[in-house]
Scaffold this motif. Structure first.
Motif, PDB file in Angstrom:
ATOM      1  N   HIS A  15       0.526   4.405  21.569  1.00  7.78           N
ATOM      2  CA  HIS A  15      -0.409   3.367  21.182  1.00  7.78           C
ATOM      3  C   HIS A  15      -0.056   2.095  21.915  1.00  7.78           C
ATOM      4  O   HIS A  15       1.106   1.746  22.024  1.00  7.78           O
ATOM      5  N   GLU A  16      -1.062   1.437  22.404  1.00  3.70           N
ATOM      6  CA  GLU A  16      -0.874   0.156  23.060  1.00  3.70           C
ATOM      7  C   GLU A  16      -1.590  -0.901  22.226  1.00  3.70           C
ATOM      8  O   GLU A  16      -2.772  -0.749  21.894  1.00  3.70           O
ATOM      9  N   ILE A  17      -0.875  -1.931  21.857  1.00  6.21           N
ATOM     10  CA  ILE A  17      -1.441  -2.993  21.037  1.00  6.21           C
ATOM     11  C   ILE A  17      -2.660  -3.579  21.745  1.00  6.21           C
ATOM     12  O   ILE A  17      -2.613  -3.907  22.918  1.00  6.21           O
ATOM     13  N   LEU A  36       2.827   3.773  13.995  1.00  5.58           N
ATOM     14  CA  LEU A  36       3.073   2.342  13.832  1.00  5.58           C
ATOM     15  C   LEU A  36       3.836   2.047  12.543  1.00  5.58           C
ATOM     16  O   LEU A  36       4.718   1.178  12.528  1.00  5.58           O
TER      17      LEU A  36
END
Length: 63
Positions: A15-17, A36
């Motif tokens: 996951h990329e913010i 997360l």
């Protein structure tokens, strides 16, 4: 390691913010939420470890 290794695609991060979420299914979103939450727990545990160390040092040097 050869120069050909540089041409291989990199594995995408879990996951990329700030990434676009519109193409993800509900199951994929649940998976990312779980990742997360695990990362948040890891960060909180490290913060607590450092805070405890700081408290111990403060109490040692106050005596």
């Amino acid at each position: 390691m050869s120069f050909l290794d540089d041409d291989r695609p990199t594995k995408p991060t879990a996951h990329e913010i700030g990434s676009d979420l519109s193409m993800l299914s509900a199951d994929e979103l649940d998976s990312r939420i779980g990742l997360l939450k695990e990362e948040i727990a890891r960060l909180e545990a490290e913060k607590e470890r450092k805070t405890a160390g700081r408290r111990a040092a403060d109490s040692f040097f106050r005596t």
